[in-house]
Design a protein around this motif. Structure first.
Motif, PDB file in Angstrom:
ATOM      1  N   LYS A 128      -5.732   9.392  -0.585  1.00  0.00           N
ATOM      2  CA  LYS A 128      -4.838   8.803  -1.692  1.00  0.00           C
ATOM      3  C   LYS A 128      -3.721   8.117  -0.840  1.00  0.00           C
ATOM      4  N   LEU A 129      -3.731   8.130   0.598  1.00  0.00           N
ATOM      5  CA  LEU A 129      -2.757   7.145   1.270  1.00  0.00           C
ATOM      6  C   LEU A 129      -3.292   5.613   1.255  1.00  0.00           C
ATOM      7  N   ASN A 147       0.864  -1.221   0.099  1.00  0.00           N
ATOM      8  CA  ASN A 147      -0.091   0.004   0.088  1.00  0.00           C
ATOM      9  C   ASN A 147       0.939   1.167  -0.046  1.00  0.00           C
ATOM     10  N   THR A 148       1.937   1.417   0.765  1.00  0.00           N
ATOM     11  CA  THR A 148       2.848   2.419   0.882  1.00  0.00           C
ATOM     12  C   THR A 148       3.516   2.630  -0.279  1.00  0.00           C
ATOM     13  N   PRO A 151      -4.316   3.378  -1.563  1.00  0.00           N
ATOM     14  CA  PRO A 151      -4.786   2.684  -2.875  1.00  0.00           C
ATOM     15  C   PRO A 151      -4.929   1.438  -2.973  1.00  0.00           C
ATOM     16  N   GLN A 207       0.603   9.095   6.762  1.00  0.00           N
ATOM     17  CA  GLN A 207       0.962   7.676   6.352  1.00  0.00           C
ATOM     18  C   GLN A 207       1.579   6.916   7.429  1.00  0.00           C
ATOM     19  N   THR A 234       1.435   4.124  -2.896  1.00  0.00           N
ATOM     20  CA  THR A 234       1.208   5.470  -2.702  1.00  0.00           C
ATOM     21  C   THR A 234       2.314   6.471  -3.092  1.00  0.00           C
ATOM     22  N   ASN A 235       3.536   5.883  -2.799  1.00  0.00           N
ATOM     23  CA  ASN A 235       4.655   6.705  -2.698  1.00  0.00           C
ATOM     24  C   ASN A 235       5.466   6.626  -3.988  1.00  0.00           C
ATOM     25  N   TYR A 252      -6.603  12.687   1.963  1.00  0.00           N
ATOM     26  CA  TYR A 252      -6.110  11.460   2.621  1.00  0.00           C
ATOM     27  C   TYR A 252      -6.308  10.205   2.060  1.00  0.00           C
ATOM     28  N   GLN A 286       7.150  10.169  -0.492  1.00  0.00           N
ATOM     29  CA  GLN A 286       5.792  10.086  -0.080  1.00  0.00           C
ATOM     30  C   GLN A 286       5.180  11.511   0.111  1.00  0.00           C
TER      31      GLN A 286
END
Ligand code: MN
Length: 630
Positions: free
Chosen positions: A169-170, A65-66, A172, A558, A69-70, A167, A156
């Motif tokens: 969009k953190l 997930n992170t 996805p 995040q 996002t990043n 928020y 990030q």
């Protein structure tokens, strides 16, 4: 396994095993001074392989997930390509060291998904994370994992939001937490007090007194002109959440912003009438302990963003109370003191030791990790919570020292806060469900202990038990306050209550405050772990922009989600499920069966209740682990 791991203590001669245990389970009072913790984690206390695997699975979800996002949309065709590219980059940059102990595992795992591709659910990553976590234990958490995390957080999103949807969009891959859609509603805000992550704050009051001069006008604007503040006070319908513990607390700055901690007062009321579904409603908030122009009284009619600002300050204070006090001190560290005394004073064959030990699995390990990594300088608490790290540690200390053992008996807690009466406060899911679980545990403990202590005499004459009780409270022991009956254990009735409290805290209480971390605290739009504007903002008109600037910036948000989602998603073992054949005394069997049946009954009752209230699922026995291990 070493010869002195807990499983093997049972088979050693009693004196020898206690001697070894006392060498291994040594007290330390300086990790979080002056609380009692284990000095160094005994080998037998380390997390098990299956625990690491559960952690790895959760880490994988958060990682993907992170990453997306990043780093998403960097020219790669799919999420799976993004993952592959990241792993390759980490290898090339040397972030994942190919040291001898893990190289074999990595060489098995990585080529598999570099060549064959990665499945849709990324399960191949579980093995990778498992290898990194397990094979190198704690050291790797500091080195390899830190480097991978550093890489992961490159790019990030940063800065304050200008719209709450930013928020979103953190999330996805994981999806936006449901609380994001409802948290602005006053009913949801009030429901947090009775079914949220910290459902232990409100106290019944007859009036708000001079320090929080709420007027009838304030009150009637919410509750209507046919009700009054005085009537509500007299009829037991007024409830106060007081965060006075934060008065004078120090504002933190780590990693690179001024953060604020607040000491608000929030008033709630139950509507008149006799209907059993009367929900608590918020009446007014004062964002400091002293009345006057510094801390104006804010109500639902103060303007949309002013009211949201004040409610968010309460959420922030509540979260800052929750983590060091309700969660860390009053479950993790509280139970940790009993783990120590139990291994040091009760032989492995002692019936109380047998009863307690399954409820201690992983507790010293997670507490040790917490003091080294989490509530440490530069760690998650320092980064995310409002206060300085030193102050957060002081809050944990205050939280435990002010938690007298005998006053902590669950029914007594409700009585002391004046929230025990269902006629006065009809909707309090935490109270109602917790009492069901408490009663089930109490019955089991009473049945069990009666087998070994037919009368109080056997209790008074049990030297090991009395040494255990002495050590729990001792300055050179567990430092638990207000334990025992005149320092000793005199009656079976007391012992049953005491053991019930220990098991309840290790299982149900921890579950009630640990697992909402993911669903209710992870989304920073609703509950930022720190505030980024002072309460004095409320002295003027609060704009939409002020409100957004109070909330956590995206990078902090995040990290908040990632930490709390991880802590709030590892369900390692289950209340009432003891290892097969664990109790060798045949007389225990029917009582254990009775306990398990009672827990099933509690499960059914809670499911039934949830049909008639906003669902509260944290005390479903099927979701309560047997011990604190996350
Ligand atoms: Mn926990």
């Amino acid at each position: 396994m070493t010869a002195s791991s807990p499983d093997n203590l049972i088979s050693l001669p009693i004196t020898q095993s206690l001697e070894i245990a006392r060498q291994e389970y040594r007290y330390n009072y300086s990790h979080i001074p002056p609380l009692a913790m284990v000095d160094e984690l005994p080998p037998g206390e380390k997390f098990s392989t299956s625990w690491y695997f559960l952690l790895a699975q959760q880490l994988r979800m958060i990682f993907v997930n992170t990453l997306i996002t990043n780093r998403g949309n960097r020219g790669s065709k799919s999420v799976r390509d993004d993952v592959k590219l990241f792993i390759l980059e980490a290898l090339f940059k040397g972030a994942i060291p190919l040291n001898i102990s893990i190289i074999a595992r990595l060489l098995q795992i990585i080529p598999q998904f570099l060549i064959k591709g990665i499945s849709k659910d990324f399960h191949e990553l579980d093995d990778l994370f498992f290898s990194i976590l397990k094979d190198n234990g704690v050291q790797i958490l500091r080195d390899t994992l830190n480097r991978v995390i550093e890489m992961l957080y490159e790019g990030q999103p940063t800065g304050h939001v200008t719209n709450l949807t930013e928020y979103e969009k953190l999330f996805p891959i994981i999806g936006v937490p449901a609380i994001a859609k409802t948290f602005q509603e006053d009913e949801v805000f009030a429901y947090m007090r009775v079914a949220g992550y910290n459902p232990v704050m409100i106290e019944r009051v007859t009036s708000t007194s001079d320090r929080f001069p709420v007027t009838d006008e304030h009150y009637q604007a919410v509750m209507g002109s046919d009700d009054s503040l005085q009537a509500a006070g007299e009829e037991g319908r007024l409830y106060l959440a007081d965060y006075g513990i934060f008065a004078g607390a120090l504002n933190g700055t780590h990693p690179k912003a001024q953060k604020y901690v607040y000491a608000p007062l929030a008033l709630f009321a139950v509507p008149k009438g006799s209907s059993p579904d009367r929900l608590l409603r918020p009446i007014a908030i004062q964002c400091g302990q002293t009345p006057g122009p510094d801390y104006p009284i804010i109500t639902p009619n103060s303007g949309k963003y002013t009211w949201l600002f004040a409610k968010t300050i309460v959420q922030i204070a509540d979260a800052n109370f929750h983590e060091p006090v309700t969660h860390l001190a009053r479950t993790h560290l509280f139970v940790g003191a009993f783990v120590m005394a139990t291994y040091r004073q009760l032989p492995g064959t002692h019936p109380l030791s047998l009863l307690l030990r399954p409820h201690f699995v992983g507790t010293l390990a997670i507490n040790d990790a917490a003091q080294r990594i989490l509530i440490a300088r530069g760690g998650g608490v320092d980064r995310l919570l409002s206060s300085t790290i030193d102050n957060s540690r002081v809050l944990a200390v205050k939280g435990l020292q002010s938690y007298g053992f005998n006053g902590a008996m669950l029914p007594k807690q409700f009585e002391q806060r004046g929230v025990g009466d269902r006629n006065l406060l009809p909707v309090y899911p935490y109270r109602d469900d917790a009492l069901l679980v408490w009663d089930a545990i109490h019955q089991w403990v009473a049945d069990y202990l009666k087998l070994y202590y037919p009368t109080d005499k056997e209790i008074q004459n049990d030297a090991a038990l009395q040494s255990w009780a002495a050590e729990v409270q001792a300055y050179e022991g567990g430092r638990i306050s207000e334990f025992g009956e005149d320092g000793r254990i005199q009656t079976r009735e007391y012992l049953v209550d005491a053991v019930t409290l220990i098991i309840f805290t290790a299982s149900a209480q921890h579950a009630a405050v640990n697992f909402p971390q993911k669903d209710l605290m992870g989304y920073a739009g609703s509950t930022p772990l720190a505030g980024y504007l002072p309460a004095s903002t409320l002295q003027g008109e609060v704009t939409e922009e002020d409100y957004f600037n109070l909330l956590s910036p995206l990078d902090q948000s995040q990290r908040q989600y990632n930490l709390l989602a991880l802590l709030g998603s590892v369900y390692f073992n289950k209340l009432g499920e003891y290892p097969q054949g664990y109790f060798t005394d045949a007389r225990v069997k029917p009582f254990l069966q009775g306990f398990q049946e009672n827990l099933q009954q509690v499960e059914n009752t809670i499911n039934q209740r949830n049909l008639n209230r906003p669902p509260y699922e944290y005390l479903l026995p099927s979701k309560i682990p047997q011990s604190i291990n996350i």
